[in-house]
Design an enzyme around this catalytic site. Sequence first.
Site, mmCIF file in Angstrom:
data_model
loop_
_atom_site.group_PDB
_atom_site.id
_atom_site.type_symbol
_atom_site.label_atom_id
_atom_site.label_comp_id
_atom_site.label_asym_id
_atom_site.label_seq_id
_atom_site.Cartn_x
_atom_site.Cartn_y
_atom_site.Cartn_z
ATOM 1 N N LEU A 209 -10.560 24.093 -34.300
ATOM 2 C CA LEU A 209 -10.479 23.085 -33.251
ATOM 3 C C LEU A 209 -9.021 23.001 -32.853
ATOM 4 C CD1 LEU A 209 -12.708 20.217 -34.717
ATOM 5 C CD2 LEU A 209 -13.188 21.522 -32.643
ATOM 6 N N ASP A 210 -8.756 22.833 -31.566
ATOM 7 C CA ASP A 210 -7.379 22.686 -31.117
ATOM 8 C C ASP A 210 -6.723 21.497 -31.799
ATOM 9 O OD1 ASP A 210 -7.558 24.814 -29.315
ATOM 10 O OD2 ASP A 210 -8.417 23.525 -27.766
ATOM 11 N N GLN A 211 -5.403 21.491 -31.787
ATOM 12 C CA GLN A 211 -4.652 20.408 -32.412
ATOM 13 C C GLN A 211 -5.039 19.042 -31.848
ATOM 14 O OE1 GLN A 211 -0.423 21.038 -32.215
ATOM 15 N NE2 GLN A 211 0.060 19.250 -33.448
ATOM 16 N N SER B 237 -7.963 18.247 -30.538
ATOM 17 C CA SER B 237 -9.406 18.017 -30.625
ATOM 18 C C SER B 237 -9.747 17.492 -32.014
ATOM 19 C CB SER B 237 -10.179 19.306 -30.340
ATOM 20 O OG SER B 237 -9.935 19.755 -29.031
#
Length: 197
Positions: A43-45, A47
């Site tokens: 997951l992106d930072q 998210s």
Amino acid sequence: MFHYILLHKPFGYLSQFTPETPGQLTLADLGPFPPEVYPVGRLDQDSEGLLLLSNDSRLNVQLLDPRHAHWRTYWVQVEGIPDEAALAHLRSGVEIRFNKKTYHTLPARAQLLDPQPTVAERNPPIRYRANIPETWLELSLQEGKNRQVRRMCAKVGYPVLRLIRVNIENLQLGDLAVGAWRACTQKEIYTYLKLKK
């Protein structure tokens, strides 16, 4: 021995154990975890939500190889109130820029969440703009290009304010608190993810 861990990744943490720059928060700050586990997917930072950690390489292949497509569902808070045309566009696939090329996303599942979901406050909170309404969508994809959900929503005119992954196939985040994690059995993981042992 295989380990399977469900984690509720908070906003602001990298989906890895080593920081890229000094002071970055990583999964190591949420442990301790068994030393051999790693994130299966990411997951992106900025998210949040369901992240699976394991040391089972078969799981990594079956879950991430595009030949074994899996539905991933996100709750997405956006600026504005998407109309049916925007939802239909998301469902049929949109053109986004990815790796300096135009990419047409696969068909998705998209619907407004009504009633709005009850979620924990984010730290820090999202920006609040009194003159722009906010809406939660449920968006399900069978692919995971870098920042794809954000790119898709922006393409149809509704920038993302907050993004929470709530399930992968039938594996659900449920009521797992932000930053908390729990161990699972192999049977539970493979059953809920519809994988072959």
